[in-house]
Design an enzyme around this catalytic site. Structure first.
Site, PDB file in Angstrom:
ATOM      1  N   ASP A  18       3.337  -5.374  -4.585  1.00 15.85           N
ATOM      2  CA  ASP A  18       1.617  -5.367  -4.494  1.00 15.85           C
ATOM      3  C   ASP A  18       1.058  -6.696  -4.232  1.00 15.85           C
ATOM      4  O   ASP A  18      -0.013  -6.684  -3.821  1.00 15.85           O
ATOM      5  CB  ASP A  18       1.033  -5.149  -6.184  1.00 15.85           C
ATOM      6  CG  ASP A  18       1.643  -4.299  -6.300  1.00 15.85           C
ATOM      7  OD1 ASP A  18       2.352  -3.510  -6.118  1.00 15.85           O
ATOM      8  OD2 ASP A  18       2.359  -4.475  -7.511  1.00 15.85           O
ATOM      9  N   LYS A  41       1.992  -6.259   1.618  1.00 16.08           N
ATOM     10  CA  LYS A  41       2.863  -6.049   2.469  1.00 16.08           C
ATOM     11  C   LYS A  41       1.760  -4.663   3.380  1.00 16.08           C
ATOM     12  O   LYS A  41       2.443  -5.284   5.291  1.00 16.08           O
ATOM     13  CB  LYS A  41       3.592  -5.643   2.835  1.00 16.08           C
ATOM     14  CG  LYS A  41       4.690  -6.771   1.534  1.00 16.08           C
ATOM     15  CD  LYS A  41       6.112  -5.936   1.163  1.00 16.08           C
ATOM     16  CE  LYS A  41       6.487  -5.430  -0.281  1.00 16.08           C
ATOM     17  NZ  LYS A  41       5.741  -6.369  -1.641  1.00 16.08           N
ATOM     18  N   GLY A  87       4.455   1.328  -3.505  1.00 20.86           N
ATOM     19  CA  GLY A  87       2.871   1.853  -3.233  1.00 20.86           C
ATOM     20  C   GLY A  87       2.188   1.307  -1.595  1.00 20.86           C
ATOM     21  O   GLY A  87       1.686   0.064  -2.370  1.00 20.86           O
ATOM     22  N   HIS A  88       2.386   1.452  -0.819  1.00 20.23           N
ATOM     23  CA  HIS A  88       1.728   0.844   0.560  1.00 20.23           C
ATOM     24  C   HIS A  88       0.380   0.639   0.481  1.00 20.23           C
ATOM     25  O   HIS A  88       0.202   2.547   1.255  1.00 20.23           O
ATOM     26  CB  HIS A  88       2.386   0.083   1.483  1.00 20.23           C
ATOM     27  CG  HIS A  88       3.857  -0.083   1.101  1.00 20.23           C
ATOM     28  ND1 HIS A  88       5.321  -0.499   1.914  1.00 20.23           N
ATOM     29  CD2 HIS A  88       4.508  -1.031  -0.273  1.00 20.23           C
ATOM     30  CE1 HIS A  88       6.078  -0.787   1.138  1.00 20.23           C
ATOM     31  NE2 HIS A  88       5.673  -1.339  -0.281  1.00 20.23           N
ATOM     32  N   GLN A 146       8.735  -3.613  -2.294  1.00 17.35           N
ATOM     33  CA  GLN A 146       8.947  -4.533  -4.441  1.00 17.35           C
ATOM     34  C   GLN A 146       8.878  -6.098  -3.226  1.00 17.35           C
ATOM     35  O   GLN A 146       8.322  -6.122  -2.064  1.00 17.35           O
ATOM     36  CB  GLN A 146      10.479  -4.192  -4.810  1.00 17.35           C
ATOM     37  CG  GLN A 146      10.096  -2.719  -5.505  1.00 17.35           C
ATOM     38  CD  GLN A 146      10.510  -1.410  -4.398  1.00 17.35           C
ATOM     39  OE1 GLN A 146      10.939  -1.756  -4.047  1.00 17.35           O
ATOM     40  NE2 GLN A 146       9.364  -0.481  -4.259  1.00 17.35           N
ATOM     41  N   ARG A 185      -2.658  -4.379 -13.269  1.00 18.54           N
ATOM     42  CA  ARG A 185      -1.960  -5.157 -12.994  1.00 18.54           C
ATOM     43  C   ARG A 185      -2.047  -6.333 -13.792  1.00 18.54           C
ATOM     44  O   ARG A 185      -3.016  -6.447 -13.864  1.00 18.54           O
ATOM     45  CB  ARG A 185      -1.616  -5.831 -11.689  1.00 18.54           C
ATOM     46  CG  ARG A 185      -1.337  -4.041 -10.662  1.00 18.54           C
ATOM     47  CD  ARG A 185      -1.703  -5.229  -8.714  1.00 18.54           C
ATOM     48  NE  ARG A 185      -0.974  -3.657  -8.510  1.00 18.54           N
ATOM     49  CZ  ARG A 185      -1.039  -2.957  -7.227  1.00 18.54           C
ATOM     50  NH1 ARG A 185      -2.360  -4.203  -7.209  1.00 18.54           N
ATOM     51  NH2 ARG A 185      -0.925  -2.342  -6.332  1.00 18.54           N
TER      52      ARG A 185
END
Ligand code: IMP
Length: 416
Positions: free
Chosen positions: A21, A24, A48-49, A232, A313
């Protein structure tokens, strides 16, 4: 930009330096314009991008973020685990936005399949863990661990199984169902699983790369440029991460090369992606995790909720020993520091610089800048304290911070 692009060379990898996260997707999207092949190497729909283009948010789980660029070859590598209905869903969403990706999509036939039952096993294993040790891993429940368990156990289904006829597929899955039900208490919907594969075959049959390694190698040998989007991040790597609180794949630069079947010497640069602070989802150590009040502030300003699961998060501060460790493993050549603007309102910014004898993190407090950096595109326009923060990272890692994210949009990036 020209000078920077030439310093990236022919094959560049984008690899997270923390627990994922880091953001990227955005640098992948920006650089994709300048590369010919965009590849994802390993992992699955646990990723999840998110990228924002013209105010529209796109979230990709399996396709690399660069797929929005027309004409680029999109390559899904053999180290991936692919949930076919999710992939079809992403292809369809893109189609609705006017992008037809199928003609330029290549999927390694030796990539493994994530079946629906893998997702159910993932959930069942999490439940067992919480009953046993009381400690879940906090997985994304996308079936990643169980799919890699099948792979390592040499019992997995692979993309090449799309070639098989219905009867054979049914027999294979029926053969697994009894074991799965008795071991995990998970019932397998054989009919649906077979249908998922047959449906995917209709769309994807021409995209399966049976000679995936030589195909990508030929691209490389012919001088084509290749951008690898890691999924990741280093501290979630199955070997080098904070085991057991990791994912089940290799997440490093060498892991990505291996997963794609590219030779080690092919990599000409590696961009480490590091958030200006730090976040983690799921369980496991996080030494610079901030106290609740600070964490809440960072979470709200940074929109720190999982792109895949929506989970809040955990938030904290940048820890230099972590990124130095990631640098050792990945051989980073450049940094992309993301989400600098999230720190705009901080009075002081703690940054972990080492560990004391008691094992506690030693912090240095850098002054905050207390003005907006949102959307700034030139380094010189940043407030001096923000420049100082960036120089501090460069001095402690010996690497240039070449990309600095100052907002969500594609254009909100300092490139130097
Ligand atoms: P799994 O990969 O779903 O098995 O999850 C294992 C651990 O990795 C959990 O802590 C997840 O939250 C974390 N994880 C997996 N993928 C990502 C990601 O793309 N970003 C951040 N964390 C992730």
């Amino acid at each position: 930009m020209e000078k920077l692009l030439s310093s990236l060379g022919q094959v560049s990898a984008i690899i997270g330096a923390q627990w994922g996260d880091e953001g990227k997707g955005k640098v992948t999207d920006i650089l994709s314009e300048h590369f010919q092949v965009i590849a994802r190497a390993s992992g699955g729909a646990n990723a999840g991008h998110t990228i924002v283009v013209n105010g529209k948010k796109h979230v990709f789980h399996l396709l690399p973020s660069g797929c929005l660029h027309e004409g680029k070859k999109i390559f899904l590598g053999g180290g991936m685990v692919i949930h076919l209905p999710t992939l079809l869903g992403e292809i369809e969403l893109l189609r609705q936005s006017g992008v037809d990706i199928v003609p330029r999509l290549r999927i390694a036939s030796h990539a493994h399949l994530v079946m629906d039952f893998h997702k159910d096993i993932d959930a069942a294993l999490e439940e067992m863990r919480s009953q046993g040790t009381g400690s879940k891993l906090g997985t994304t429940k996308r079936g990643i661990g169980p799919a890699y368990m099948d792979k390592a156990g040499r019992t997995g289904l692979r993309v090449e199984h799309l070639e098989m006829d219905e009867k054979v597929l049914r027999e294979i899955i029926e053969g697994k169902a009894g074991f799965i039900e008795s071991t995990y208490g998970v019932s397998v919907n054989v009919k649906q699983e077979v249908k998922n594969i047959l449906d995917a075959k209709e769309t994807l049959w021409q995209s399966i790369a049976y000679e995936a390694v030589s195909e990508l190698y030929d691209n490389y040998a012919n001088g084509q440029t290749i951008l690898i989007e890691g999924a990741q991040a280093t501290l979630l790597d199955i070997d080098h991460g904070t085991y057991p609180y990791v994912t089940s794949s290799t997440t490093t630069a060498t892991g990505a090369l291996h997963a794609l079947g590219l030779p080690p010497q092919s990599l000409s640069s590696c961009i480490g992606v590091v958030k200006a602070y730090c976040t983690r989802v799921g369980s496991g150590p996080f030494f610079t995790e901030a106290p609740e009040e600070d964490a809440n502030r960072l979470r709200e300003r940074g929109g720190e909720y999982g792109a895949t699961t929506g989970r809040p998060r955990r938030c904290g501060w940048l820890n230099l020993p972590d990124v130095q460790y990631a640098t050792m493993i990945n051989g980073y050549t450049h940094w992309n520091l993301t989400k600098l603007d999230v720190l705009d309102e901080e009075e002081n910014i703690p940054i972990g610089v080492g560990y004391g004898q008691d094992g506690q993190v030693v912090y240095e407090n850098l002054p905050g800048w207390k003005v907006s950096t949102a959307g700034i595109k030139e380094f010189e326009e940043l407030p001096s304290q923000a420049q100082q923060y960036i120089h501090f990272i460069e001095e402690h890692t010996g690497l240039p911070v070449s990309f600095i994210g100052t907002g969500q949009g594609r254009k909100e990036m300092i490139i130097r």
